[in-house]
Design a protein around this motif. Structure first.
Motif, PDB file in Angstrom:
ATOM      1  N   PHE A 203      77.532  10.593  42.127  1.00 46.50           N
ATOM      2  CA  PHE A 203      78.674  10.017  42.838  1.00 46.50           C
ATOM      3  C   PHE A 203      79.844   9.926  41.869  1.00 46.50           C
ATOM      4  O   PHE A 203      79.695   9.428  40.739  1.00 46.50           O
ATOM      5  N   TYR A 204      81.008  10.409  42.297  1.00 49.55           N
ATOM      6  CA  TYR A 204      82.209  10.318  41.473  1.00 49.55           C
ATOM      7  C   TYR A 204      83.052   9.148  41.960  1.00 49.55           C
ATOM      8  O   TYR A 204      83.470   9.101  43.124  1.00 49.55           O
ATOM      9  N   THR A 205      83.286   8.199  41.051  1.00 45.75           N
ATOM     10  CA  THR A 205      84.014   6.989  41.397  1.00 45.75           C
ATOM     11  C   THR A 205      84.659   6.432  40.137  1.00 45.75           C
ATOM     12  O   THR A 205      84.320   6.832  39.022  1.00 45.75           O
ATOM     13  N   ASP A 206      85.571   5.512  40.293  1.00 43.64           N
ATOM     14  CA  ASP A 206      86.276   4.916  39.158  1.00 43.64           C
ATOM     15  C   ASP A 206      85.323   3.982  38.416  1.00 43.64           C
ATOM     16  O   ASP A 206      85.192   2.814  38.746  1.00 43.64           O
ATOM     17  N   THR A 207      84.645   4.507  37.408  1.00 42.65           N
ATOM     18  CA  THR A 207      83.602   3.770  36.689  1.00 42.65           C
ATOM     19  C   THR A 207      84.182   3.103  35.440  1.00 42.65           C
ATOM     20  O   THR A 207      84.574   3.787  34.496  1.00 42.65           O
ATOM     21  N   PRO A 208      84.202   1.778  35.397  1.00 39.65           N
ATOM     22  CA  PRO A 208      84.721   1.073  34.219  1.00 39.65           C
ATOM     23  C   PRO A 208      83.637   0.923  33.154  1.00 39.65           C
ATOM     24  O   PRO A 208      82.455   1.220  33.387  1.00 39.65           O
ATOM     25  N   GLU A 209      84.003   0.468  31.971  1.00 34.38           N
ATOM     26  CA  GLU A 209      83.026   0.246  30.905  1.00 34.38           C
ATOM     27  C   GLU A 209      82.248  -1.045  31.127  1.00 34.38           C
ATOM     28  O   GLU A 209      81.113  -1.187  30.663  1.00 34.38           O
ATOM     29  N   ASN A 210      82.847  -1.979  31.846  1.00 36.86           N
ATOM     30  CA  ASN A 210      82.200  -3.275  32.071  1.00 36.86           C
ATOM     31  C   ASN A 210      81.639  -3.325  33.490  1.00 36.86           C
ATOM     32  O   ASN A 210      82.391  -3.345  34.468  1.00 36.86           O
ATOM     33  N   ILE A 211      80.299  -3.314  33.607  1.00 35.73           N
ATOM     34  CA  ILE A 211      79.647  -3.320  34.915  1.00 35.73           C
ATOM     35  C   ILE A 211      78.596  -4.425  34.959  1.00 35.73           C
ATOM     36  O   ILE A 211      77.734  -4.509  34.084  1.00 35.73           O
ATOM     37  N   LEU A 212      78.676  -5.260  35.987  1.00 30.54           N
ATOM     38  CA  LEU A 212      77.662  -6.283  36.230  1.00 30.54           C
ATOM     39  C   LEU A 212      76.629  -5.711  37.204  1.00 30.54           C
ATOM     40  O   LEU A 212      76.977  -5.303  38.306  1.00 30.54           O
ATOM     41  N   VAL A 213      75.364  -5.685  36.788  1.00 25.14           N
ATOM     42  CA  VAL A 213      74.305  -5.100  37.601  1.00 25.14           C
ATOM     43  C   VAL A 213      73.456  -6.201  38.225  1.00 25.14           C
ATOM     44  O   VAL A 213      72.978  -7.112  37.543  1.00 25.14           O
ATOM     45  N   LYS A 214      73.271  -6.104  39.533  1.00 26.18           N
ATOM     46  CA  LYS A 214      72.336  -6.967  40.249  1.00 26.18           C
ATOM     47  C   LYS A 214      71.319  -6.036  40.913  1.00 26.18           C
ATOM     48  O   LYS A 214      71.668  -5.265  41.798  1.00 26.18           O
ATOM     49  N   SER A 215      70.050  -6.122  40.456  1.00 24.36           N
ATOM     50  CA  SER A 215      69.071  -5.151  40.895  1.00 24.36           C
ATOM     51  C   SER A 215      67.710  -5.780  41.141  1.00 24.36           C
ATOM     52  O   SER A 215      67.378  -6.825  40.550  1.00 24.36           O
ATOM     53  N   THR A 216      66.942  -5.116  42.013  1.00 19.86           N
ATOM     54  CA  THR A 216      65.554  -5.506  42.291  1.00 19.86           C
ATOM     55  C   THR A 216      65.481  -6.967  42.736  1.00 19.86           C
ATOM     56  O   THR A 216      64.826  -7.802  42.109  1.00 19.86           O
ATOM     57  N   SER A 229      84.769 -13.789  40.009  1.00 18.03           N
ATOM     58  CA  SER A 229      84.275 -14.103  38.666  1.00 18.03           C
ATOM     59  C   SER A 229      83.719 -12.887  37.928  1.00 18.03           C
ATOM     60  O   SER A 229      83.385 -12.963  36.749  1.00 18.03           O
ATOM     61  N   VAL A 230      83.627 -11.754  38.635  1.00 14.06           N
ATOM     62  CA  VAL A 230      83.087 -10.536  38.040  1.00 14.06           C
ATOM     63  C   VAL A 230      84.141  -9.868  37.171  1.00 14.06           C
ATOM     64  O   VAL A 230      85.241  -9.569  37.631  1.00 14.06           O
ATOM     65  N   GLU A 231      83.809  -9.659  35.893  1.00 12.95           N
ATOM     66  CA  GLU A 231      84.683  -8.904  34.999  1.00 12.95           C
ATOM     67  C   GLU A 231      84.281  -7.439  35.087  1.00 12.95           C
ATOM     68  O   GLU A 231      83.135  -7.089  34.886  1.00 12.95           O
ATOM     69  N   GLY A 232      85.214  -6.586  35.384  1.00 12.69           N
ATOM     70  CA  GLY A 232      84.887  -5.189  35.605  1.00 12.69           C
ATOM     71  C   GLY A 232      84.495  -4.986  37.059  1.00 12.69           C
ATOM     72  O   GLY A 232      85.215  -5.401  37.967  1.00 12.69           O
ATOM     73  N   LYS A 233      83.322  -4.381  37.282  1.00 10.50           N
ATOM     74  CA  LYS A 233      82.877  -4.130  38.653  1.00 10.50           C
ATOM     75  C   LYS A 233      81.400  -4.488  38.825  1.00 10.50           C
ATOM     76  O   LYS A 233      80.634  -4.533  37.861  1.00 10.50           O
ATOM     77  N   LEU A 234      81.025  -4.715  40.081  1.00 11.65           N
ATOM     78  CA  LEU A 234      79.667  -5.097  40.442  1.00 11.65           C
ATOM     79  C   LEU A 234      78.912  -3.882  40.971  1.00 11.65           C
ATOM     80  O   LEU A 234      79.409  -3.145  41.819  1.00 11.65           O
ATOM     81  N   PHE A 235      77.687  -3.688  40.461  1.00 16.10           N
ATOM     82  CA  PHE A 235      76.803  -2.639  40.957  1.00 16.10           C
ATOM     83  C   PHE A 235      75.540  -3.296  41.490  1.00 16.10           C
ATOM     84  O   PHE A 235      74.839  -4.012  40.769  1.00 16.10           O
ATOM     85  N   VAL A 236      75.259  -3.073  42.774  1.00 16.37           N
ATOM     86  CA  VAL A 236      74.094  -3.672  43.419  1.00 16.37           C
ATOM     87  C   VAL A 236      73.118  -2.564  43.778  1.00 16.37           C
ATOM     88  O   VAL A 236      73.494  -1.581  44.438  1.00 16.37           O
ATOM     89  N   SER A 237      71.864  -2.695  43.347  1.00 16.31           N
ATOM     90  CA  SER A 237      70.889  -1.635  43.574  1.00 16.31           C
ATOM     91  C   SER A 237      69.507  -2.207  43.863  1.00 16.31           C
ATOM     92  O   SER A 237      69.110  -3.236  43.297  1.00 16.31           O
ATOM     93  N   ASN A 238      68.787  -1.534  44.737  1.00 17.18           N
ATOM     94  CA  ASN A 238      67.394  -1.876  45.036  1.00 17.18           C
ATOM     95  C   ASN A 238      67.253  -3.330  45.484  1.00 17.18           C
ATOM     96  O   ASN A 238      66.477  -4.103  44.924  1.00 17.18           O
ATOM     97  N   VAL A 239      68.022  -3.693  46.488  1.00 17.12           N
ATOM     98  CA  VAL A 239      67.993  -5.043  47.063  1.00 17.12           C
ATOM     99  C   VAL A 239      67.622  -4.907  48.542  1.00 17.12           C
ATOM    100  O   VAL A 239      68.170  -4.063  49.253  1.00 17.12           O
ATOM    101  N   SER A 240      66.715  -5.739  48.996  1.00 20.61           N
ATOM    102  CA  SER A 240      66.257  -5.638  50.389  1.00 20.61           C
ATOM    103  C   SER A 240      67.367  -5.969  51.379  1.00 20.61           C
ATOM    104  O   SER A 240      67.566  -5.264  52.373  1.00 20.61           O
TER     105      SER A 240
END
Length: 291
Positions: A203-216, A229-240
């Motif tokens: 996926f091509y998207t505006d990817t910053p160096e600072n990413i907050l990951v919420k996963s599983t 409150s998120v610095e940079g961007k939020l990435f959410v993966s593998n969440v029901s």
């Protein structure tokens, strides 16, 4: 005797004429192990056995190690015995460089990454999926959800690899190298460089160096206060289940969320539906109702 419905059916202890003749049929078996040193009489008796739905047949020594793994499996030289070994892997197998004297038979249902120097040491019995050769000596293994900056891409021979998602930030046109991952989120500038991407999804998207990951997670609530409150961007993966708060605007979602990836269900207010659709990747269902 009828043998059926087994992950592994091991006949190595049946290495006599009488024992082999006692078997009428073998069916619905993922891996059938037979003695490697059968004499002509035993082999003839084995050939008369009625077989049905056998995924793989492996001839193995009586003392060969047999292993079954599910999911992500990493095997290095230290994991293998000094003699023959047999591995049945349901998922993804990473097989690192093996030393002289080591030999392994492999059955893979999924995907296999095999070191380029292992050609004479690996017997690929059956692969229901994909086999890729990797030069692990020139490959850096990185954790899932790692962000790689432009400074990582100055060597054509350098590779980065992980068994999850990798993020690539902005790079110059001279950027080079290779990235192997399950999923890659890359800045659009990567398309203008010389980086080779090998992934199931890119996926091509505006990817910053600072990413907050919420996963599983079983469930995640995303509200306005949380996003601000998120610095940079939020990435959410593998969440029901993901719930978008009523106080979240479409503009805030696009500003703060990188992607909603591999989600079972997203519940969103109607005003955010279009924005959520743009951010959603591999999502089973998006509901406009607030639950």
């Amino acid at each position: 005797m009828k043998l059926k419905n087994m992950a592994v059916c091991d006949l190595r202890s049946y290495n006599t004429l009488e024992a082999m003749q006692s078997i009428q049929s073998i069916s619905n078996v993922a891996m059938l192990l037979v003695p490697k040193d059968m004499d002509d009489a035993v082999r003839a008796a084995y050939a008369k056995i009625k077989t049905e739905n056998i995924a793989a047949v492996v001839e193995a020594k009586s003392d060969a190690t047999v292993n079954i793994y599910n999911g992500y499996t990493h095997l290095s030289d230290a994991d293998l015995p000094n003699d023959d070994a047999v591995y049945l892997v349901n998922g993804i197998l990473w097989l690192y460089p093996l030393s002289e004297g080591k030999h392994v038979s492999v059955i893979v249902n999924g995907e296999m990454f095999n070191d380029v120097h292992n050609k004479d040491k690996v017997n690929l019995v059956t692969v229901n999926g994909i086999v890729k050769e990797v030069d692990f000596e020139n490959t850096q293994i990185v954790p899932s959800n790692t962000v790689l900056g432009a400074e990582k891409f100055t060597d054509t021979d350098k590779q980065y690899m992980c068994d999850g998602a990798i993020f690539l930030g902005e790079v110059p046109p001279t950027a080079c190298g290779k990235v192997i991952a399950d999923t890659i989120f890359a800045h659009p500038s990567v398309q203008k460089g010389q980086i080779f991407l090998d992934a199931k999804e890119v996926f091509y998207t505006d990817t910053p160096e600072n990413i907050l990951v919420k996963s599983t997670l079983p469930q995640l609530y995303i509200g306005k206060e949380f996003l601000e409150s998120v610095e940079g961007k939020l990435f959410v993966s593998n969440v029901s289940k993901v719930q978008i708060g009523k106080d979240v605007s479409p503009e805030l979602l696009r500003e703060k969320v990188l992607a909603l990836h591999q989600i079972g269900k997203i519940c969103t207010p109607r005003k955010d539906f279009e924005a959520v659709q743009l951010l959603a990747h591999t999502v089973a269902k998006i509901s406009k109702k607030w639950l």
